[in-house]
Design a protein around this motif. Sequence first.
Motif, short mmCIF file in Angstrom:
data_model
loop_
_atom_site.label_atom_id
_atom_site.label_comp_id
_atom_site.label_asym_id
_atom_site.label_seq_id
_atom_site.Cartn_x
_atom_site.Cartn_y
_atom_site.Cartn_z
N ILE A 205 5.56 22.70 -45.86
CA ILE A 205 6.87 22.14 -45.66
C ILE A 205 7.31 22.37 -44.53
O ILE A 205 8.02 21.36 -43.65
CB ILE A 205 8.08 22.56 -46.78
CG1 ILE A 205 7.47 22.43 -48.19
CG2 ILE A 205 9.45 21.90 -46.70
CD1 ILE A 205 8.11 23.06 -49.34
N LYS A 260 4.66 14.25 -50.02
CA LYS A 260 5.43 15.11 -50.79
C LYS A 260 6.22 16.16 -50.22
O LYS A 260 7.36 16.45 -50.42
CB LYS A 260 4.63 15.60 -51.90
CG LYS A 260 5.39 16.60 -52.85
CD LYS A 260 4.72 17.06 -54.13
CE LYS A 260 5.21 17.90 -55.05
NZ LYS A 260 4.30 18.48 -56.22
N GLU A 264 10.20 16.95 -49.91
CA GLU A 264 10.81 17.99 -50.20
C GLU A 264 11.40 18.99 -48.99
O GLU A 264 12.60 19.51 -49.36
CB GLU A 264 9.64 19.32 -50.61
CG GLU A 264 9.97 20.57 -50.88
CD GLU A 264 10.86 20.74 -51.99
OE1 GLU A 264 11.50 21.65 -52.26
OE2 GLU A 264 11.25 19.73 -52.79
N ARG A 267 14.98 16.88 -49.00
CA ARG A 267 15.77 17.50 -49.95
C ARG A 267 16.36 18.86 -49.94
O ARG A 267 17.59 19.24 -50.16
CB ARG A 267 14.87 17.71 -51.31
CG ARG A 267 15.57 18.16 -52.54
CD ARG A 267 14.66 18.24 -53.87
NE ARG A 267 14.07 19.56 -53.73
CZ ARG A 267 14.64 20.90 -53.79
NH1 ARG A 267 15.90 20.80 -54.20
NH2 ARG A 267 14.07 22.07 -53.69
N ARG A 268 15.54 19.76 -49.46
CA ARG A 268 16.09 21.16 -48.78
C ARG A 268 17.16 20.93 -47.85
O ARG A 268 18.05 21.80 -47.76
CB ARG A 268 14.85 21.94 -48.39
CG ARG A 268 13.67 22.38 -49.29
CD ARG A 268 14.07 23.61 -50.02
NE ARG A 268 12.86 24.01 -50.73
CZ ARG A 268 11.99 25.11 -50.16
NH1 ARG A 268 12.52 25.68 -49.25
NH2 ARG A 268 10.88 25.38 -50.99
#
Length: 286
Positions: A205, A260, A264, A267-268
């Motif tokens: 990420i 993905k 993510e 979103r974080r």
Amino acid sequence: MNGWGCKRCGTQLKPGETGHRLCEMCMNRESELRGKTKRLATIERGSGRPDQYLLDGEPVPSVTEILEATEGKPALDGWHMKHGFRAKLMKQEAADVGSAVHDASEEYIHTDDDFLAYAAAEDVVQRAGLKHLNAQQAHLALKSWVSWRTGLGARYRFLATEIPMVHPHKRYGMTTDGVVEDTETGEVLVYELKTSTRSYPSHVIQTAAYALGLNEVRGIEATGSVIVRVDKGRIVPGGEVRGGGGPAEVNVVGGSVWGKAKREFVRRLASYATTRSIARFYGMKI
């Protein structure tokens, strides 16, 4: 025979050479390192991580801060409980080792000769001022990294290292360990070096967040990342380093996993921003 071999090339040393453990040829090449080392001008060398990331004069969080604040870490909490008051010191020592290895590997990347590059990298570790066992770990981690770089890692051509950036719209800061080109596929990838004892999903990420920044700030479209975790060994009771210097663990990320990871992080980032807004509203310390 004196039984000593040159610490660089292994050649049997002559009388008078054992004091510095280098043969005459390696001594001559070492002197080049001090004053005549060529730099690879084609690789951009950034200024590294700043003390604070700023946008329009205002501080913004780093990718690391965002990920740490939005990730539950029960295992890490257990680790802190296990080691008690020593946990903070151990964490700082691990960070110091990581910094030394990062600096040393960067020196290697920017030196135009494998022999001189390794000597330059070792010199960086030597001057890092680490405690004895931590210095051993750094040397072992560097050995692990060099083995990767001169082996499977040779396919990656470095384009830049340690580039600090701030995403102007999403308002977060980052410093990439590097940007590389896979010479076999032509793809541009985010490069990340890790000295942690294991790999974590957050590593992927993190590199995805860097890619978003590279695209926005530099116009560079990274199609994935290569994450290299080196083997520094571990300090065991009794005061010695166990293991270390082994093959690096390499994770090449792309495809659906890459997409993905980007989603993510976004979103974080939204979760982090929401938490900060709530904290400000109630006058809580952020």
